[in-house]
Write an enzyme that holds these catalytic residues in place. Structure first.
Site, PDB file in Angstrom:
ATOM      1  N   ARG A  15     -17.203 -13.389  -8.353  1.00  0.00           N
ATOM      2  CA  ARG A  15     -17.218 -13.184  -9.800  1.00  0.00           C
ATOM      3  C   ARG A  15     -16.494 -14.346 -10.487  1.00  0.00           C
ATOM      4  O   ARG A  15     -15.786 -15.118  -9.855  1.00  0.00           O
ATOM      5  CB  ARG A  15     -16.533 -11.863 -10.160  1.00  0.00           C
ATOM      6  CG  ARG A  15     -17.323 -10.623  -9.772  1.00  0.00           C
ATOM      7  CD  ARG A  15     -16.528  -9.348  -9.992  1.00  0.00           C
ATOM      8  NE  ARG A  15     -15.401  -9.235  -9.056  1.00  0.00           N
ATOM      9  CZ  ARG A  15     -14.529  -8.230  -9.066  1.00  0.00           C
ATOM     10  NH1 ARG A  15     -14.626  -7.270  -9.976  1.00  0.00           N
ATOM     11  NH2 ARG A  15     -13.552  -8.188  -8.168  1.00  0.00           N
ATOM     12  N   GLU A 117      -6.619  -3.776 -16.335  1.00  0.00           N
ATOM     13  CA  GLU A 117      -6.661  -2.361 -15.931  1.00  0.00           C
ATOM     14  C   GLU A 117      -5.740  -1.459 -16.734  1.00  0.00           C
ATOM     15  O   GLU A 117      -5.848  -0.232 -16.631  1.00  0.00           O
ATOM     16  CB  GLU A 117      -6.346  -2.226 -14.434  1.00  0.00           C
ATOM     17  CG  GLU A 117      -4.898  -2.428 -14.036  1.00  0.00           C
ATOM     18  CD  GLU A 117      -4.538  -3.883 -13.794  1.00  0.00           C
ATOM     19  OE1 GLU A 117      -3.405  -4.142 -13.338  1.00  0.00           O
ATOM     20  OE2 GLU A 117      -5.378  -4.783 -14.068  1.00  0.00           O
ATOM     21  N   ASP A 269      -6.445  -1.233  -4.272  1.00  0.00           N
ATOM     22  CA  ASP A 269      -5.720  -2.253  -5.037  1.00  0.00           C
ATOM     23  C   ASP A 269      -4.558  -1.654  -5.823  1.00  0.00           C
ATOM     24  O   ASP A 269      -3.747  -2.381  -6.397  1.00  0.00           O
ATOM     25  CB  ASP A 269      -6.652  -3.054  -5.961  1.00  0.00           C
ATOM     26  CG  ASP A 269      -7.554  -2.186  -6.799  1.00  0.00           C
ATOM     27  OD1 ASP A 269      -7.328  -0.955  -6.847  1.00  0.00           O
ATOM     28  OD2 ASP A 269      -8.500  -2.723  -7.398  1.00  0.00           O
ATOM     29  N   ARG A 278      -5.334   0.361   4.750  1.00  0.00           N
ATOM     30  CA  ARG A 278      -4.698  -0.868   4.295  1.00  0.00           C
ATOM     31  C   ARG A 278      -5.774  -1.818   3.771  1.00  0.00           C
ATOM     32  O   ARG A 278      -6.954  -1.660   4.109  1.00  0.00           O
ATOM     33  CB  ARG A 278      -3.909  -1.527   5.427  1.00  0.00           C
ATOM     34  CG  ARG A 278      -4.735  -1.934   6.632  1.00  0.00           C
ATOM     35  CD  ARG A 278      -3.870  -2.589   7.700  1.00  0.00           C
ATOM     36  NE  ARG A 278      -4.667  -3.065   8.835  1.00  0.00           N
ATOM     37  CZ  ARG A 278      -4.916  -2.355   9.923  1.00  0.00           C
ATOM     38  NH1 ARG A 278      -4.437  -1.115  10.025  1.00  0.00           N
ATOM     39  NH2 ARG A 278      -5.635  -2.876  10.909  1.00  0.00           N
TER      40      ARG A 278
END
Length: 362
Positions: A15, A117, A269, A278
């Site tokens: 991205r 976020e 994340d 993990r």
């Protein structure tokens, strides 16, 4: 304003922070955008596309980073920390609650870090997280179906089943955007689907979407212990804005799942909601623990960069323009954008992240 867009360096992250269309809007507003060469190539955008939109192409990360504002997709990695400058504006996903080292580095640098976020509208929705949550939710089932294949280490289960053979069972922890989108794809594949959530109101809403096609359950330890061992695909879709995701599935419960079952935690994340999970990567997406296949790719939407870049830009561009036009004054005039502020002037700002790292808060 001069705006830099460096090439993403996270493993197989294709991205890019700004699309050519976004660059054109900014250029027409009088701003200068500097794109690191080939930054958009993985998403299908050439340097020529950017030049035609009005961008200047630069050859090194340093040239892209040393600008008044830097627009990225993923959080800076350790090799990028030295590029971050005092009084610079950094606009990207940060997910600080899961990364103390990054948090400390941003505080030390003096950068103003605004996290996609945690930008939050008055109705509590997260407009810059939602498009990637939609994509990650849909991909979680797509990926899960692949890793259930025997050649990938899975049980050899076809999620949709066939006449005479039961379909696979998908258990989704969390009924927010990720969980809802995961359920849509799982239903479309013909799987049996269960969603667990702590909000009765959200479960009622999901009933209007899915009716009897999804089993909707109130989430508590007893319910989780009942449904997880029977899951062929377990999807973690828990989000607590700005905070680390709570651990809902301990190792002991993972050990009760059938060998070759698959766990995908989209909340990785933010630390993940499954004890045994993990972070992994697109290059090395899986590992086996307790005989269960684990997938913890934190940049899952990077697998579909052409779609994801444009979806992200559709949401981020108005805020990028506002920051370019007004600078830090935009934080005074836009309450939603102000919620995105995580660090500024060597201080940790966001209340939720301060709760995670109280010793770093001032």
């Amino acid at each position: 304003m001069e705006i830099g867009v460096p090439k993403e360096i996270k493993d197989q992250e294709f991205r890019v922070g700004l699309s050519p269309g976004s660059v054109r809007v900014l250029s027409e507003s009088g701003h200068t955008v500097f794109i690191e060469t080939q930054a958009g190539l993985g998403a299908g955008f050439t340097d020529l596309d950017y030049q035609q939109a009005g961008a200047k192409i630069v050859n090194t990360p340093t040239e892209a980073w040393h600008k008044e504002m830097v627009v990225k997709v993923k959080e800076p990695l350790p090799s990028e920390y030295n590029y971050i400058q005092k009084e610079q504006l950094l606009f990207t996903y940060l997910h600080l609650a899961a990364d103390r080292t990054l948090t400390e580095s941003l505080i030390e640098s003096g950068v103003t870090g605004i996290a996609y976020e945690t930008v939050e509208l008055p109705n509590k929705t997260l407009p810059l997280l939602t498009p990637m949550s939609i994509i990650a939710g849909r991909l979680s089932v797509q990926f899960g179906a692949r890793y259930l294949e025997k050649q990938q280490g899975g049980r050899g289960v076809l999620l949709g089943g066939v006449p005479g053979v039961r379909p696979g069972k998908v258990v989704i922890l969390g009924g927010g955007v990720v969980g809802t989108e995961a359920a849509k794809i799982a239903i479309g594949m013909g799987a049996q689907v269960q969603i667990l959530d702590v909000s009765v109101d959200r479960l009622s809403y999901l009933e209007t979407l899915f009716g009897s096609r999804v089993e909707l359950l109130y989430s508590n330890s007893t319910q989780i212990e009942r449904v997880v061992p029977d899951a062929d695909l377990l999807i973690g879709a828990v989000l607590v804005t700005g905070r680390r995701a709570p651990i809902l599935v301990p190792r002991q419960l993972v050990s009760k799942m059938r060998p070759g079952s698959v766990i995908i935690d989209v909340a990785v994340d933010q630390g993940g909601c499954i004890e045994t999970l993990r972070p992994t990567s697109h290059s090395h997406p899986t590992y086996i623990e307790e005989n269960v296949v684990h997938v913890g790719i934190p940049n899952m939407p990077g697998a579909v960069p052409w779609t994801a870049t444009q979806a992200l830009n559709n949401s981020t561009l108005p805020y990028v323009v506002k920051l370019a036009n007004e600078g830090l004054n935009a934080l005074q005039t836009d309450a939603a954008l102000a919620k995105g502020l995580n660090v500024k002037n060597h201080c940790l700002i966001h209340p939720a992240v301060c709760e995670v790292f109280p010793d770093l808060a001032r």
